[in-house]
Design an enzyme around this catalytic site. Structure first.
Site, short mmCIF file in Angstrom:
data_model
loop_
_atom_site.label_atom_id
_atom_site.label_comp_id
_atom_site.label_asym_id
_atom_site.label_seq_id
_atom_site.Cartn_x
_atom_site.Cartn_y
_atom_site.Cartn_z
N GLU A 290 17.32 53.83 88.98
CA GLU A 290 16.50 55.08 89.13
C GLU A 290 15.25 54.33 88.36
OE1 GLU A 290 19.72 57.64 87.22
OE2 GLU A 290 19.19 59.04 88.80
N GLU B 218 27.12 57.04 89.72
CA GLU B 218 27.42 57.89 88.98
C GLU B 218 28.72 59.04 89.51
OE1 GLU B 218 24.32 57.06 89.89
OE2 GLU B 218 23.15 57.26 88.06
N1 COA Z 1 26.66 51.95 79.39
C1 COA Z 1 27.19 51.47 78.42
N2 COA Z 1 27.59 50.15 78.15
C2 COA Z 1 27.56 49.19 79.34
C3 COA Z 1 27.19 49.77 80.49
C4 COA Z 1 26.72 51.27 80.81
N3 COA Z 1 25.97 51.86 81.69
N4 COA Z 1 27.16 48.93 81.43
C5 COA Z 1 27.65 47.86 80.92
N5 COA Z 1 27.91 48.17 79.63
C6 COA Z 1 28.44 47.36 78.51
C7 COA Z 1 29.97 47.10 78.73
O1 COA Z 1 30.72 48.22 78.28
C8 COA Z 1 30.23 45.63 77.86
O2 COA Z 1 29.97 46.31 76.55
P1 COA Z 1 31.32 45.41 75.58
O3 COA Z 1 31.29 44.02 75.88
O4 COA Z 1 30.97 45.84 74.34
O5 COA Z 1 32.81 45.95 76.13
C9 COA Z 1 28.87 45.01 78.34
O6 COA Z 1 28.10 45.85 78.92
C10 COA Z 1 29.28 43.97 79.57
O7 COA Z 1 29.63 44.76 80.45
P2 COA Z 1 31.19 44.46 81.43
O8 COA Z 1 31.57 45.73 82.08
O9 COA Z 1 32.08 43.89 80.53
O10 COA Z 1 30.41 43.27 82.51
P3 COA Z 1 30.98 43.00 84.02
O11 COA Z 1 30.26 41.90 84.45
O12 COA Z 1 32.62 42.95 83.89
O13 COA Z 1 30.71 44.30 84.89
C11 COA Z 1 29.25 46.15 85.68
C12 COA Z 1 29.38 44.57 85.02
C13 COA Z 1 27.89 46.24 85.77
C14 COA Z 1 29.93 46.27 87.05
C15 COA Z 1 29.92 47.00 84.69
O14 COA Z 1 29.37 46.63 83.44
C16 COA Z 1 29.70 48.71 85.14
O15 COA Z 1 30.32 48.95 85.91
N6 COA Z 1 28.74 48.89 84.16
C17 COA Z 1 28.50 50.43 84.47
C18 COA Z 1 27.58 50.99 85.60
C19 COA Z 1 27.49 52.50 85.71
O16 COA Z 1 28.39 53.19 86.15
N7 COA Z 1 26.03 52.74 85.43
C20 COA Z 1 26.02 54.20 85.76
C21 COA Z 1 25.95 54.85 84.42
S1 COA Z 1 25.40 56.67 84.66
#
Ligand code: COA
Length: 257
Positions: free
Chosen positions: A115, A135
């Site tokens: 976004e 989302e």
């Molecule tokens: N909000 C808060 N923290 C987030 C985040 C978010 N949107 N996206 C990633 N992080 C944090 C994770 O919690 C993790 O923190 P930690 O190490 O303290 O546990 C860190 O960033 C690394 O993320 P991680 O999930 O371990 O990396 P990954 O390579 O396994 O996966 C993604 C990457 C992007 C696929 C995954 O982080 C993800 O799905 N994030 C959320 C995406 C999402 O739903 N966004 C929309 C929000 S409305």
């Protein structure tokens, strides 16, 4: 101006704003939203800044979304306020700036991250970028303008599918769908953004601002884009940039804006 969650550099009339929470994949927490508002305000008001580039730090993420840990316990009112405040301070704010803003998408651009990129005037991406609006997998919908801007950019049907499946698309798919304008290697991403910025900077800042306003008018309730264009076109005739641009052409020299 000092920030905790973003970095700002200004060089060659380009302000580069980098979201800098790599350990959280640059997720947008409240503090980052406030800092982005302040950094964009400052860059827009700085008459030496002609183009703004927005990117994320590290090699993995542009922005992985709104910070889920901050809103997991919100109620209905708090949810609505989160979206309203974010839209006003950052997303609509960036879209309506008259200084051009290029998003350099350097990895995951998910949820609020996509976004944010879509609020910028246009987007380029590195070939490792992955984009989506996940989302609904969290039980919410995009709240920072995603349901409006994604259909504008890629069409209603494709946007519906991407939102409903909570899927991710690659940089190449984003390019094919018109979501980004160029795809390049990660190391070439900022140089490409700077190259495009330098082309923009050859032109009248006033006219560019007027063009942004006229293009945006098509997407605003109660505004007629053609009328907005006529008014903005007319106003250009009262500017020094118009005198310089037309004089330079007639004198067979480069305009100096
Ligand atoms: N909000 C808060 N923290 C987030 C985040 C978010 N949107 N996206 C990633 N992080 C944090 C994770 O919690 C993790 O923190 P930690 O190490 O303290 O546990 C860190 O960033 C690394 O993320 P991680 O999930 O371990 O990396 P990954 O390579 O396994 O996966 C993604 C990457 C992007 C696929 C995954 O982080 C993800 O799905 N994030 C959320 C995406 C999402 O739903 N966004 C929309 C929000 S409305």
């Amino acid at each position: 101006m000092s920030f905790q969650n973003i970095l700002v550099t200004k060089e060659n009339s380009i302000a580069t704003i980098t979201i800098n929470r790599p350990s959280k994949l640059n997720a947008l927490n409240r503090a980052t939203i406030d800092e982005l508002h302040n950094a964009f305000t400052d860059a827009d008001e700085d008459t030496n800044v002609r183009v703004i580039i927005l990117t994320g730090s590290g090699e993995k993420a542009f922005v992985a979304g709104a910070d889920i840990s901050e809103f997991a316990d919100f109620d209905i009112d708090e949810g609505a306020k989160l979206a309203k405040k974010g839209q006003e301070l950052v997303f609509n704010f960036i879209e309506n700036l008259l200084t051009p803003v290029i998003a350099a998408v350097n990895g995951f651009a998910l949820g609020g991250g996509l976004e944010l990129a879509m609020s910028c005037h246009f987007r380029i991406a590195s070939d490792n970028a992955r984009m989506g609006l996940p989302e609904v997998s969290l039980g919410v919908i995009p709240g920072y303008g995603g349901t409006q801007r994604l259909p504008q950019l890629i069409g209603k049907g494709k946007a519906m599918e991407l939102i409903m499946t909570a899927g991710m698309i690659s940089a190449e798919e984003a390019l094919a769908n018109g979501l980004v304008n160029h795809v390049t290697k990660l190391e070439d991403l900022l140089p490409l953004a700077q190259k495009i910025a330098s082309k923009i900077m050859r032109n009248s800042p006033n006219a560019i601002g007027a063009a942004i306003k006229a293009v945006n008018a098509n997407y605003k309730d109660g505004l007629n884009g053609y009328d907005a264009e006529i008014e903005a076109f007319g106003n250009c005739f009262g500017t020094n940039d118009f005198i310089e641009g037309t004089s330079a052409f007639l004198e067979k020299r480069k305009a100096n804006f």
